[in-house]
Scaffold this active site. Structure first.
Site, short mmCIF file in Angstrom:
data_model
loop_
_atom_site.label_atom_id
_atom_site.label_comp_id
_atom_site.label_asym_id
_atom_site.label_seq_id
_atom_site.Cartn_x
_atom_site.Cartn_y
_atom_site.Cartn_z
CD GLU A 46 -20.73 7.13 21.57
OE1 GLU A 46 -20.17 8.15 21.85
OE2 GLU A 46 -22.11 7.23 21.73
NE ARG A 100 -23.52 11.34 26.97
CZ ARG A 100 -23.39 12.41 26.15
NH1 ARG A 100 -24.11 12.72 25.15
NH2 ARG A 100 -22.97 13.40 26.51
CG HIS A 122 -21.32 11.18 20.16
ND1 HIS A 122 -21.22 10.57 21.68
CD2 HIS A 122 -21.91 12.36 20.53
CE1 HIS A 122 -21.91 11.34 22.39
NE2 HIS A 122 -22.32 12.40 21.74
C1 8YV Z 1 -20.12 15.63 22.10
C2 8YV Z 1 -22.34 15.55 23.30
O1 8YV Z 1 -20.07 14.30 23.02
O2 8YV Z 1 -22.43 17.56 24.33
C3 8YV Z 1 -22.57 16.51 24.44
O3 8YV Z 1 -23.05 16.00 25.61
O4 8YV Z 1 -22.41 14.26 23.52
C4 8YV Z 1 -21.70 16.06 22.32
O5 8YV Z 1 -21.60 17.37 21.93
C5 8YV Z 1 -19.38 16.38 23.00
O6 8YV Z 1 -19.38 17.81 22.73
C6 8YV Z 1 -17.75 16.10 23.03
O7 8YV Z 1 -17.15 17.14 22.68
#
Ligand code: 8YV
Length: 325
Positions: free
Chosen positions: A266, A237, A285
């Site tokens: 983001e 993150r 991301h």
């Molecule tokens: C995507 C993620 O942000 O799974 C998570 O925590 O950061 C990523 O896989 C998420 O899947 C948004 O759909």
């Protein structure tokens, strides 16, 4: 009487059909002002929520007095006030496991792309600037045999260690709450304190969740412990890192380069200084973002939600203390 499920993430046709068969479904098509107004209008009658990438705090969920379950299409749960959900008895579930390998692939894609300057040099070719044999000015850094440092040895950290150890002959060092003998044995890995890892790793990779404990974990002091050849990778993150300190470390060549899939804010601001640095590879991301994995995550979330609404314990229950049966 079917229960009311509010979706704030579009699902595939098969999953939508499955949900419509089991519940009354409201789909919020977008999370802009109109979509958020629609979400607020739907919450008073909602029994279940399913989606991702939206902060669900008390102010919003106080509008949902009948809410029983929230199914996140993510493994990270930093968008949720877990204490609030638990206090209200609302079951929160997530989608671990199904995205582990894909996210680790993203981590290694960033390791290779950043070390070998793939994006920068591919853009040079595309721009028509490949006019002579390349030389030292275009050289990158080796990956094989270099020391892979992993901060956060959970599922994704282990998958990254697997790739480094078995795939690229990399000595693996890691930092987590405590040493993991099984990891040491499987990957010939060694536990390190955070300062020692930062000083010893050629690649410093963040694979830990965003929590009150990890927010701002990597700042100026930590970058100063790294070396001028160190490459920093973040697939966790953005807020685990002091982004201003990262920019300074990159500009001053305190570290060699960074491969970043996540950011403090983001989408990343178009005027972010990170986008003006040639030693940065920035991706939007995409950690788990493959067709196969996102469908598997969505299916996992639907399974979790329908189980909770049927009075069963979801397979991937996050706030286990909220489970009363
Ligand atoms: C995507 C993620 O942000 O799974 C998570 O925590 O950061 C990523 O896989 C998420 O899947 C948004 O759909």
């Amino acid at each position: 009487m079917k229960k009311h499920v509010v979706l704030y993430k579009k699902l595939s046709a098969p999953l939508m059909a499955r949900l419509h068969e089991a519940a009354q479904v409201t789909l919020i098509e977008n999370l802009g002002p109109t979509g958020l107004a629609q979400l607020r209008d739907a919450l008073p009658s909602a029994h279940g929520l399913l989606g991702a990438s939206l902060r669900l705090d008390a102010n919003l969920l106080d509008l949902a007095p009948q809410l029983e379950a929230v199914a996140s299409v993510s493994v990270g749960v930093d968008n949720y006030d877990i204490d609030y959900l638990t206090q209200r008895g609302i079951l929160l579930s997530n989608t671990p496991d199904v995205l582990t390998e894909t996210t680790a692939d993203t981590g290694f894609a960033l390791i290779l792309a950043t070390a070998r300057r793939v994006v920068e040099l591919a853009n040079m070719v595309r721009a028509g600037n490949w006019n002579q044999n390349i030389g030292p000015l275009h050289f990158g850094s080796d990956v094989h045999g270099k020391t892979l440092g992993i901060i956060g040895m959970g599922r994704i950290g282990e998958a990254l260690a697997q790739r480094g150890h078995f795939g690229f002959g990399m000595p693996v060092i890691y930092h987590s709450h405590s040493p993991k003998p099984a990891v040491d044995q499987r990957f010939d890995a060694q536990y390190r304190s955070l300062p020692d890892l930062l000083q010893q790793a050629d690649f410093v990779c963040l694979t830990l969740p965003l929590t009150a404990e990890t927010q701002g974990l990597i700042g100026a002091k930590e970058f100063a412990l790294m070396g001028p050849e160190t490459i920093f990778i973040n697939i966790s993150r953005g807020k685990v890192v002091d982004e201003a300190a990262l920019v300074e470390a990159l500009q001053q060549r305190t570290i060699r380069a960074a491969g970043l899939d996540v950011f403090e804010r983001e989408p990343l601001n178009h005027d972010s200084p990170l986008l003006r640095l040639s030693n940065v590879v920035a991706t939007p991301h995409i950690g788990s973002a493959t067709h196969e994995t996102r469908e598997a995550m969505a299916k996992c979330a639907v399974d979790n939600l329908l189980a909770a609404l049927a009075g069963e314990r979801p397979k991937n229950l996050v706030n286990t203390s909220a489970w009363k049966r």
